[in-house]
Design a protein around this motif. Structure first.
Motif, PDB file in Angstrom:
ATOM      1  N   VAL A  35       3.853  -0.215 -10.200  1.00  0.00           N
ATOM      2  CA  VAL A  35       4.891   0.728  -9.787  1.00  0.00           C
ATOM      3  C   VAL A  35       4.269   2.121  -9.762  1.00  0.00           C
ATOM      4  O   VAL A  35       3.615   2.530 -10.722  1.00  0.00           O
ATOM      5  N   PRO A  36       4.431   2.876  -8.665  1.00  0.00           N
ATOM      6  CA  PRO A  36       3.834   4.210  -8.582  1.00  0.00           C
ATOM      7  C   PRO A  36       4.300   5.115  -9.728  1.00  0.00           C
ATOM      8  O   PRO A  36       5.473   5.085 -10.106  1.00  0.00           O
ATOM      9  N   LEU A  37       3.390   5.920 -10.256  1.00  0.00           N
ATOM     10  CA  LEU A  37       3.730   6.820 -11.356  1.00  0.00           C
ATOM     11  C   LEU A  37       4.472   8.060 -10.872  1.00  0.00           C
ATOM     12  O   LEU A  37       5.269   8.638 -11.607  1.00  0.00           O
ATOM     13  N   VAL A  38       4.186   8.494  -9.631  1.00  0.00           N
ATOM     14  CA  VAL A  38       4.861   9.676  -9.076  1.00  0.00           C
ATOM     15  C   VAL A  38       5.436   9.342  -7.711  1.00  0.00           C
ATOM     16  O   VAL A  38       5.008   8.399  -7.043  1.00  0.00           O
TER      17      VAL A  38
ATOM     18  N   MET B 192       0.844  -1.181   0.000  1.00  0.00           N
ATOM     19  CA  MET B 192       0.000   0.000   0.000  1.00  0.00           C
ATOM     20  C   MET B 192       0.885   1.239   0.000  1.00  0.00           C
ATOM     21  O   MET B 192       1.844   1.338   0.741  1.00  0.00           O
ATOM     22  N   VAL B 193       0.583   2.191  -0.829  1.00  0.00           N
ATOM     23  CA  VAL B 193       1.364   3.407  -0.941  1.00  0.00           C
ATOM     24  C   VAL B 193       0.673   4.519  -0.175  1.00  0.00           C
ATOM     25  O   VAL B 193      -0.490   4.811  -0.400  1.00  0.00           O
TER      26      VAL B 193
ATOM     27  N   ARG C  57       7.914   5.690   1.723  1.00  0.00           N
ATOM     28  CA  ARG C  57       6.998   4.751   1.108  1.00  0.00           C
ATOM     29  C   ARG C  57       7.775   3.660   0.398  1.00  0.00           C
ATOM     30  O   ARG C  57       8.837   3.896  -0.148  1.00  0.00           O
ATOM     31  N   GLY C  58       7.240   2.462   0.376  1.00  0.00           N
ATOM     32  CA  GLY C  58       7.756   1.403  -0.467  1.00  0.00           C
ATOM     33  C   GLY C  58       8.784   0.494   0.146  1.00  0.00           C
ATOM     34  O   GLY C  58       8.909  -0.642  -0.259  1.00  0.00           O
TER      35      GLY C  58
ATOM     36  N   PRO D 111      14.034   5.121  -5.466  1.00  0.00           N
ATOM     37  CA  PRO D 111      13.613   4.232  -4.379  1.00  0.00           C
ATOM     38  C   PRO D 111      13.705   2.766  -4.799  1.00  0.00           C
ATOM     39  O   PRO D 111      13.696   2.445  -5.988  1.00  0.00           O
ATOM     40  N   VAL D 112      13.789   1.895  -3.808  1.00  0.00           N
ATOM     41  CA  VAL D 112      13.869   0.449  -4.041  1.00  0.00           C
ATOM     42  C   VAL D 112      12.516  -0.164  -3.707  1.00  0.00           C
ATOM     43  O   VAL D 112      11.929   0.116  -2.666  1.00  0.00           O
ATOM     44  N   PHE D 113      12.020  -0.996  -4.604  1.00  0.00           N
ATOM     45  CA  PHE D 113      10.764  -1.701  -4.407  1.00  0.00           C
ATOM     46  C   PHE D 113      11.015  -3.196  -4.512  1.00  0.00           C
ATOM     47  O   PHE D 113      11.971  -3.629  -5.146  1.00  0.00           O
ATOM     48  N   ILE D 114      10.120  -3.976  -3.932  1.00  0.00           N
ATOM     49  CA  ILE D 114      10.092  -5.401  -4.221  1.00  0.00           C
ATOM     50  C   ILE D 114       9.658  -5.509  -5.677  1.00  0.00           C
ATOM     51  O   ILE D 114       8.881  -4.699  -6.167  1.00  0.00           O
ATOM     52  N   LYS D 115      10.179  -6.481  -6.378  1.00  0.00           N
ATOM     53  CA  LYS D 115       9.870  -6.648  -7.804  1.00  0.00           C
ATOM     54  C   LYS D 115       8.361  -6.640  -8.008  1.00  0.00           C
ATOM     55  O   LYS D 115       7.648  -7.469  -7.460  1.00  0.00           O
ATOM     56  N   LEU D 116       7.877  -5.652  -8.755  1.00  0.00           N
ATOM     57  CA  LEU D 116       6.447  -5.459  -8.982  1.00  0.00           C
ATOM     58  C   LEU D 116       6.156  -5.496 -10.477  1.00  0.00           C
ATOM     59  O   LEU D 116       7.007  -5.130 -11.285  1.00  0.00           O
TER      60      LEU D 116
END
Length: 131
Positions: A60-63, A1-2, A9-10, A50-55
């Motif tokens: 992936v958030p646009l902004v 959740m963002v 975040r993330g 930013p680093v995310f878990i592979k999504l």
């Protein structure tokens, strides 16, 4: 959740791509989740990664918030440039105060505060540079 209200975040603070859990030993028996870095650019040209878990691409958030100036950053930089023209962006506390008060109002508030301090004996009657 963002959560759009938070700069964290993330991922948790300190996580970089390819690193494991910080509070576990290197021989952690579980599988490490794959991560990915995503680049965002604000209207001023700052890059945030930013680093995310592979999504999947559509998740992936646009902004994202720029880490340097707090402005909105987008994946291509173009959308952020359009948003910057519409929004005023980040303002400091002093900028908000200057919007509410004129220079004369500020002088009056300062004079009143100095007068109260002098009346209580906290401040000398004359400061260097006072008329």
């Amino acid at each position: 959740m963002v959560n759009t209200a938070s700069g964290f975040r993330g991922t948790r603070v300190g996580v970089t791509e390819g690193t494991g859990l910080k509070n576990q030993s290197d021989d952690f028996p579980g599988d490490r989740l794959p991560r990915m870095r995503v680049s965002y650019w604000c209207a001023k040209g700052h890059e945030t990664r930013p680093v995310f878990i592979k999504l999947p691409e559509d998740q992936v958030p646009l902004v994202w918030d720029c880490r340097r100036c707090g402005a909105t950053a987008s994946r291509d930089g173009q959308e952020a440039a359009l948003d910057e023209a519409v929004e005023e962006g980040f303002k400091s506390h002093l900028e908000y105060v200057k919007e509410r008060r004129s220079d004369q109002d500020a002088e009056d508030v300062l004079a009143g505060a100095l007068e109260r301090l002098r009346a209580r004996g906290v401040l000398a009657d004359q400061l260097p540079g006072d008329p």
